[in-house]
Design a protein around this motif. Structure first.
Motif, PDB file in Angstrom:
ATOM      1  N   VAL A 145       0.849  -1.196   0.000  1.00  0.00           N
ATOM      2  CA  VAL A 145       0.000   0.000   0.000  1.00  0.00           C
ATOM      3  C   VAL A 145       0.885   1.247   0.000  1.00  0.00           C
TER       4      VAL A 145
ATOM      5  N   ARG B 268      -7.792  -2.463  -2.201  1.00  0.00           N
ATOM      6  CA  ARG B 268      -8.133  -3.131  -0.964  1.00  0.00           C
ATOM      7  C   ARG B 268      -9.018  -2.193  -0.146  1.00  0.00           C
ATOM      8  N   THR B 269      -9.898  -2.770   0.665  1.00  0.00           N
ATOM      9  CA  THR B 269     -10.860  -1.960   1.402  1.00  0.00           C
ATOM     10  C   THR B 269     -10.958  -2.449   2.836  1.00  0.00           C
ATOM     11  N   TYR B 270     -10.989  -1.494   3.750  1.00  0.00           N
ATOM     12  CA  TYR B 270     -11.165  -1.810   5.168  1.00  0.00           C
ATOM     13  C   TYR B 270     -12.434  -1.099   5.637  1.00  0.00           C
TER      14      TYR B 270
ATOM     15  N   VAL C 285      -3.606   5.848   1.132  1.00  0.00           N
ATOM     16  CA  VAL C 285      -4.821   5.467   1.843  1.00  0.00           C
ATOM     17  C   VAL C 285      -5.891   6.514   1.565  1.00  0.00           C
TER      18      VAL C 285
ATOM     19  N   LEU D 250      -5.391   1.717  -0.480  1.00  0.00           N
ATOM     20  CA  LEU D 250      -6.335   1.166   0.495  1.00  0.00           C
ATOM     21  C   LEU D 250      -7.448   2.180   0.733  1.00  0.00           C
TER      22      LEU D 250
END
Length: 250
Positions: free
Chosen positions: A26, A222-224, A29, A204
């Motif tokens: 990553v 990517r995902t949070y 963000v 991210l």
């Protein structure tokens, strides 16, 4: 490549070489704003600001006043006419103001004071960061990562960043009303990556809505996703630091 029944829909098309290579670290963000980095001031605080500005403050001292206002707000929000106004409200300041006015006209305390209430909603200090917002943003910058906000918001959220001295911690803001699009529209995520100069697969996305913020996965990110809960303490943002490399200071 032949699509299978189990292939995830995507607007991002990695090459065969990219799919065979290790997933890149990553480098940037993206954060949602509302209920991820910042939250609105408590309902009671907002109502008292509206009451003072509209000359209705004494009404809030009546027994059960705040609870009744909260009940009326919840009930009104479920009305079909009010629900319809909320669709696409973050596409422009005008649509958002209309949506709020249309909602608040069904609440006794707010009826006739909608514009006063709206000014209180959009004031620079009406949105506050979670206790772990600033430490997390500073930690990301110390690791050399670039940071952007991707938000469905109907006015310039930068005013809230400036008010709390956090504008220097954000490299770019991609806001729905400026783009004429709402998440999960891929344009918003791709623009944020372009602004930061990073590839989607090295980015991210952090948010609290699995549909809107989770849409970043269709862009190769990517995902949070944080729990969708009303927090009174830390948001849990420090967990993001476990998902990114330590990197090198800028």
């Amino acid at each position: 490549m032949t699509q299978t029944l189990f292939e995830t829909p995507s607007v991002y098309r990695p090459s065969d070489a990219e799919m065979a290579a290790p997933v890149p670290q990553v480098q940037a963000v993206l954060f949602d704003f509302s209920n991820t980095l910042f939250q609105m001031i408590p309902l009671g605080t907002w109502l008292r600001r509206v009451g003072r500005a509209s000359g209705r403050l004494a009404l809030l001292d009546e027994p059960g006043a705040e609870a009744e206002i909260s009940r009326q707000l919840r009930t009104a929000f479920r009305l079909p006419s009010v629900a319809a106004l909320q669709q696409g409200r973050d596409l422009s300041p005008e649509r958002h103001r209309q949506a709020m006015h249309g909602w608040w006209q069904h609440v006794d305390f707010l009826r006739g004071a909608q514009e006063t209430a709206y000014r209180a909603l959009t004031a620079p200090d009406a949105w506050t960061p979670y206790p772990d917002t600033e430490p997390t943003l500073r930690a990301l910058r110390s690791r050399g990562l670039r940071v952007a906000i991707v938000s469905d918001f109907a006015w310039d959220l930068r005013t809230h960043l400036v008010h709390h001295g956090m504008d220097t911690l954000i490299d770019s803001c991609v806001i729905s009303y400026e783009q004429g699009r709402e998440k999960p529209d891929p344009h918003l995520f791709f623009k944020a990556c372009a602004d930061l100069g990073t590839e989607p697969r090295a980015t991210l996305m952090v948010g609290d809505n699995p549909v809107r913020d989770g849409g970043a996965t269709a862009c190769g990110m990517r995902t949070y996703i944080l729990p969708a809960e009303i927090r009174t303490g830390e948001r849990g943002l420090s967990d993001v630091l476990r998902l990114v490399p330590r990197g090198q200071p800028r």
